[in-house]
Every structure is written in C-alpha cells, then in structure tokens.
Design a protein around this motif. Sequence first.
Motif, PDB file in Angstrom:
ATOM      1  N   ASP A 152       0.826  -1.206   0.000  1.00  0.00           N
ATOM      2  CA  ASP A 152       0.000   0.000   0.000  1.00  0.00           C
ATOM      3  C   ASP A 152       0.864   1.260   0.000  1.00  0.00           C
ATOM      4  O   ASP A 152       0.587   2.216  -0.736  1.00  0.00           O
ATOM      5  CB  ASP A 152      -0.934  -0.013   1.210  1.00  0.00           C
ATOM      6  N   ASP A 153       1.912   1.253   0.820  1.00  0.00           N
ATOM      7  CA  ASP A 153       2.797   2.424   0.874  1.00  0.00           C
ATOM      8  C   ASP A 153       3.512   2.653  -0.452  1.00  0.00           C
ATOM      9  O   ASP A 153       3.676   3.789  -0.901  1.00  0.00           O
ATOM     10  CB  ASP A 153       3.851   2.242   1.980  1.00  0.00           C
ATOM     11  N   ALA A 154       3.959   1.561  -1.064  1.00  0.00           N
ATOM     12  CA  ALA A 154       4.719   1.674  -2.314  1.00  0.00           C
ATOM     13  C   ALA A 154       3.820   1.989  -3.499  1.00  0.00           C
ATOM     14  O   ALA A 154       4.270   2.547  -4.500  1.00  0.00           O
ATOM     15  CB  ALA A 154       5.487   0.383  -2.576  1.00  0.00           C
ATOM     16  N   GLY A 155       2.546   1.614  -3.392  1.00  0.00           N
ATOM     17  CA  GLY A 155       1.615   1.916  -4.462  1.00  0.00           C
ATOM     18  C   GLY A 155       1.610   0.907  -5.593  1.00  0.00           C
ATOM     19  O   GLY A 155       1.076   1.171  -6.660  1.00  0.00           O
ATOM     20  N   PHE A 156       2.213  -0.252  -5.379  1.00  0.00           N
ATOM     21  CA  PHE A 156       2.185  -1.290  -6.408  1.00  0.00           C
ATOM     22  C   PHE A 156       2.351  -2.654  -5.758  1.00  0.00           C
ATOM     23  O   PHE A 156       2.802  -2.771  -4.621  1.00  0.00           O
ATOM     24  CB  PHE A 156       3.275  -1.072  -7.467  1.00  0.00           C
ATOM     25  N   ASP A 157       1.959  -3.686  -6.507  1.00  0.00           N
ATOM     26  CA  ASP A 157       2.117  -5.055  -6.016  1.00  0.00           C
ATOM     27  C   ASP A 157       3.589  -5.442  -6.003  1.00  0.00           C
ATOM     28  O   ASP A 157       4.381  -4.937  -6.801  1.00  0.00           O
ATOM     29  CB  ASP A 157       1.355  -6.035  -6.901  1.00  0.00           C
ATOM     30  N   ILE A 158       3.936  -6.331  -5.099  1.00  0.00           N
ATOM     31  CA  ILE A 158       5.291  -6.871  -5.035  1.00  0.00           C
ATOM     32  C   ILE A 158       5.249  -8.237  -5.706  1.00  0.00           C
ATOM     33  O   ILE A 158       4.610  -9.162  -5.201  1.00  0.00           O
ATOM     34  CB  ILE A 158       5.763  -6.968  -3.575  1.00  0.00           C
ATOM     35  N   PRO A 159       5.872  -8.387  -6.867  1.00  0.00           N
ATOM     36  CA  PRO A 159       5.705  -9.624  -7.646  1.00  0.00           C
ATOM     37  C   PRO A 159       6.320 -10.857  -7.014  1.00  0.00           C
ATOM     38  O   PRO A 159       5.900 -11.977  -7.292  1.00  0.00           O
ATOM     39  CB  PRO A 159       6.390  -9.294  -8.979  1.00  0.00           C
TER      40      PRO A 159
END
Length: 499
Positions: A397-404
């Motif tokens: 959520d903080d990074a704004g993208f999924d972690i693959p």
Amino acid sequence: MPEKKYIIALDQGTTSSRAIVFDKQANKVASAQQEFKQYYPKPGWVEHDAEEIFLCQLAVLKEAVIEAHIAESEVAAVGITNQRETVVIWDRETGKPVYHAIVWQCRRTAELADELIMAGHGDAVRAKTGLLPDAYFSGTKIKWILDNVPGVRSRAEKGELLAGTIDTWLIWRLSDGKCHVTDYTNACRTMLYNIHTLEWDDDLLQLLNIPRALLPEVKDSSCVYTTTDKSICGFEAPIASAIGDQQAALFGQGCFNPGETKSTYGTGCFMLMNTGTKPVASAHKLLTTIALGMNGKVTYALEGSVFIGGALVKWLRDELGLIKNAHECDILAETVPDSNGTIIVPAFTGLGAPYWDSYARGTIVGLTRGVNKSHLCRAALEAIAYQVKDELECMKDDAGFDIPSVKVDGGACVSDVMMQFQSDILNTPVYRPKNVETTVTGAAFLAGLAVGFWRDKNSVLDFWKIDNIFTPEMESSKRDELYAQWKRAIERARNWAEK
C-alpha cells in the motif's frame, strides 16, 4: 605482493557470533559459530554482556582462520554485520563497559517512548529519523543507562565514555581503540540520526539529554575504517564494511533496485524494500530507513520489523521442551495438515510493525482438547508467516504497487513447510537462494568491494543462485479466512501488560 585470496565476514547476531571466510567466488571456505548468554533481569528486559560478545566474536574469528589455513597476507579485508539497535557504553581509556549491552528486544524504556509521544514529539522524531518513538531503538536505551547507572552521566559529560551499536563496539575493540565509527544503516536506527541531513540531530540529542561526544563518526557501509590490531586478532587487515544485519541481507540478496524486496527469518523477521535515493514515508507505521551508504551515496528502504521470528521455535525448544531442534519442529509440523485452529501470537516483547504495541504479550488462542505438539509446531511456523504478511500488505500500500515476488533468507527459511505456507498466505512467489546466509554474505561483498576484491555491484550478482521457488497453492477463500483469524488473535494479545 602475496595475492589477497579471502574476505572474512563477522556476523554478530542476537544469540550467537559467527565468522565466515569467503574466497573470490564467494564460496564459504570455513566458518565458526558460538552462542552467548542472554540475560533477562526483569520481565521484558533483555541484556548481553558486551565483553562476552567481543570475546565470543574474536574466538570464532580465530577459529575460522585456523580452519581455513589462512596466511596473514592472504586476508584482503574484514567485514562486519551486526544485530541492530543493541547499544553499549564504555570507558574510552579502559574499554570496560559501564553496564550490560541493552538489546534491541528490551522493553524497559517503553514508558519513556510513550512519554515522548504524549508530549507531542512523535511526529518530529518520525520526520527526522523515519522511526516511531519506541523502546526498540537505541536512543532511549542510551538515556536509560545515563540516568540509571550511578556516575555514568557525569562521566559521559566529561567526555570519558563512548557509546555505540555493536558494529561500533567491535570495530573499536578489534582495532585496539583506534577507531570510533559506525555506518549510516546503524546510525539511522538510534532515533538520534537525521536521515535527511545525514547528521546526528541536535534537537533529538537535547530531547533525550545525550551528549554528542558519546557518539561515533558516521561513514559509508562499504569503506576502509581502520585495520585489525595484530596483537588482538593475530593479523592486520582492513576493516572495510559495517552494516546492520537486515540491510546486509538486502544487499546480499542483490536487491539493488527500487521495489526489490527481501524477508529475513532470524531471531526476528524483517522485510525490507529498496525505495531508491528518496525516503518513502509510510502510512502504516512501517519504518523509513537507510538501506546503504556506498561511494558517498545513500539509498533508502521501507522496513517492517517483527520482534519474534525464529526465536519462537527456540522458545518451543528451550522453554517448553517440545522439540530438540528446529528441524524437529518442521518434521512435526509436516505430520498435520493445519494447526487445528490454534494460533500463536508471539508478542513476548511486544509487537513491532504495523502495531507498535509495547504492551502486547504472547498469546495462544483456539486451543481444544485435540491440539497436540505437532499442531503447536505448525502454529509457530504459521505465526512467523502471518507476521510477514502483515508487513507485506502495508508495504504494498505504501509503495503503491504489487510486489511480484519476495526473496527470503535467514536460518529459519530452510523450513519448506513454513516457506510454502508463507507463499500461500502472501499469495506471492517466494524465492529462496542456495545461500540463505545472505546477511553475512552481504557484509563480505561490501568489504570486498571497498578494497577492490570484487569489481562492482553487478559482479557480485553472479553469485546469487536460486534453490527453490515456492508458489501459492491455497484457495483465496481459505487464505482470507485464516488471515481474519490471525487478526482476531492479534487483538486478544494487544495491550495486555499493565502500563
């Protein structure tokens, strides 16, 4: 000139000290490890004998050198990685500590941290340091020693004493007092260091009433600080890296680019995401921390900190006597399909990210008559994985993208049953390297790079090899059900200890 063939990396951890000798291909040539005593003077208090730590680390250094049959002239450099936040204060003349080292797990300063928040300092501390006021960090521990050990504050104000995290202590002792230094990754965990200006912060020092003269010089994580003293170590070589254990693992995993993420399973569990050259503030109480100082440049990371990870398995072994070793925990856990509804919340020293509850305590819920030790072993492994999921959800959520994907390391990640459950509960592939000792490897790489033993960062990436990839197999409905139960169990553990 004789060829420099080896790097020696020292890994000073929470429960043991290790030394590993690496060759030019990053192969482990020799290693030695020794546990040391843990002190628990009061509930929630954790201490180490700093002198024992040094002697233990020195002993395994010498043992590894003997095992590898190394000539003095063949050592290119020594690197150090260390348990973070644990702090020592010692006499600058005699080298004698004024008190036991106060360990990162220790909660004795929880009330002081609460007072800082109630007095309205929380936002300022976080803005400057990326940290939340908490007993976890070194600053409140230094203040406690100054305020509670007779005569120490006056001696500190006269300039008679030095303070430092474990990296600082080891460098000072191994060099026979030639160098009082730390690196950015350790300095930023003290709650006294401004991660934007890259300086000890006068406002924070004043807030905690800590003399600046106590504190070490701050340098890159990869550079020559000083040399080992031959009369102490048996050889003279550059001490060329110092880095906190979790940042060392991030580097050792080759997470050099923004978005790349690793999770280390040691005494605690720590997930770090490289965020590049700009610090990222967290909306979920994750920590903004310095990932690395190298070639005069600093990179940052988001971090989730779990206080009790692999230590939970040690608790089953040492305090409950349910197992003889960690491998037996895996064997028992694999004999059952699930934990039979049992959830362990291992809040023995409070809860870290994203809860930051110093008053939470360990809890077991869901016990029924049919629960046996196999279920408890599985619940312990699952508890570690649940805590990592808490971190990952906030980080995404903080990074704004999924972690693959997530790269894993640390001693506890050798558990196939836990890594499969980790992948299932994260719904994310988990990559385990052949070398799970990425913390000490990261320290070795950084020392080698500082002295030209290896060419550049890309050259050490060639040494990272995959052992196994765990992919999600759990149905989403089951995943959601289990995670909801974990969240309910967390609420029953919170705010248990009396303030």
